[in-house]
Design a protein around this motif. Structure first.
Motif, PDB file in Angstrom:
ATOM      1  N   LEU A 112       0.912  -1.243   0.088  1.00  0.00           N
ATOM      2  CA  LEU A 112      -0.025  -0.067  -0.144  1.00  0.00           C
ATOM      3  C   LEU A 112       0.759   1.282  -0.128  1.00  0.00           C
ATOM      4  O   LEU A 112       1.807   1.635   0.692  1.00  0.00           O
ATOM      5  N   VAL A 113       0.415   2.235  -0.756  1.00  0.00           N
ATOM      6  CA  VAL A 113       0.506   3.522  -0.664  1.00  0.00           C
ATOM      7  C   VAL A 113      -0.446   4.143   0.045  1.00  0.00           C
ATOM      8  O   VAL A 113      -1.538   4.157   0.037  1.00  0.00           O
ATOM      9  N   ILE A 114      -0.099   4.566   1.471  1.00  0.00           N
ATOM     10  CA  ILE A 114      -0.837   5.104   2.403  1.00  0.00           C
ATOM     11  C   ILE A 114      -0.906   6.816   2.511  1.00  0.00           C
ATOM     12  O   ILE A 114       0.083   7.423   2.569  1.00  0.00           O
ATOM     13  N   GLU A 115      -2.063   7.334   1.890  1.00  0.00           N
ATOM     14  CA  GLU A 115      -1.949   8.718   1.567  1.00  0.00           C
ATOM     15  C   GLU A 115      -3.055   9.647   2.575  1.00  0.00           C
ATOM     16  O   GLU A 115      -4.368   9.041   2.409  1.00  0.00           O
ATOM     17  N   GLY A 116      -2.580  10.585   2.916  1.00  0.00           N
ATOM     18  CA  GLY A 116      -3.753  11.620   3.695  1.00  0.00           C
ATOM     19  C   GLY A 116      -3.441  13.004   3.392  1.00  0.00           C
ATOM     20  O   GLY A 116      -2.323  13.254   2.412  1.00  0.00           O
ATOM     21  N   ASP A 117      -4.004  13.761   3.817  1.00  0.00           N
ATOM     22  CA  ASP A 117      -3.892  15.189   3.534  1.00  0.00           C
ATOM     23  C   ASP A 117      -3.321  16.095   4.716  1.00  0.00           C
ATOM     24  O   ASP A 117      -3.374  17.397   4.564  1.00  0.00           O
TER      25      ASP A 117
END
Length: 200
Positions: A112-117
């Motif tokens: 996984l690429v775990i992405e948030g802002d």
């Protein structure tokens, strides 16, 4: 309507923290849309997990949203879930990330690429240093879950590239039980998914 001064103070601190966090997202890189404003497919054979949190102060709860997409942009799984009251937007985002990673591992995703802002949260999760802050135990939980994955990368994206997870987090305001979608696009996020597909 008169409100408790402690509640007003806490909300003012939350708004100020959210404002400060958003300032890092306002930098403009050249002309047109910045690359970090756009959702991008992950590398081949890897999945991108986007997560977001929404704080519903008046309801004394939070909402968590997560979506997993493949390298073609197809939705593999999505989630909209309620969460507890929090003291800050950073706490909400960390809890959302933990819930999202638990969801992804339960659904069988291991690369996984775990992405948030939220750049503060992503920096904390990407760091190899021990986190001694009040939220360090939650960050440690997320890192422990991530260590169980075959391959993982933490990434920060601006709000414009995290629209689908944001819509799912906002949807949690209206639900009493967690909602999950597997290999199906959440109807409430179709507009955001469509906007992302125009940029692929």
């Amino acid at each position: 309507m008169i409100q408790d001064p402690n509640t007003l103070c806490r909300r003012a601190v939350e708004y100020l923290e959210e404002y400060r966090n958003s300032q890092g997202h306002l930098r403009i890189d050249g002309v047109g849309r910045s690359v970090s404003d756009v959702w991008k497919p992950p590398p081949n054979s890897v999945f991108r997990l986007n997560f977001d949190a929404a704080v519903f102060g008046e309801a004394k709860r939070t909402g968590f949203g997560a979506i997993i997409r493949n390298d073609k942009g197809a939705v593999m799984a999505a989630m909209s879930a309620g969460g507890p009251p929090v003291s800050s937007s950073n706490e909400a985002e960390l809890l959302a990330c933990r819930k999202a990673v638990e969801f992804a591992t339960d659904a069988g995703f291991s690369e996984l690429v775990i992405e948030g802002d939220n750049s503060n949260v992503l920096k904390a999760l990407s760091s190899s240093l021990a986190d001694r802050s009040l939220l360090g135990n939650v960050a440690d939980d997320v890192r422990q879950l991530a260590y169980g994955l075959r391959w993982v990368k933490f990434s920060c994206i601006r709000r414009g590239g995290n629209r689908v997870a944001h819509a799912l987090a906002q949807h949690a305001r209206n639900i009493s039980e967690d909602v999950f979608w597997l290999e199906d696009s959440p109807p409430l996020a179709l507009n955001a998914l469509y906007q992302d597909s125009l940029l692929l």
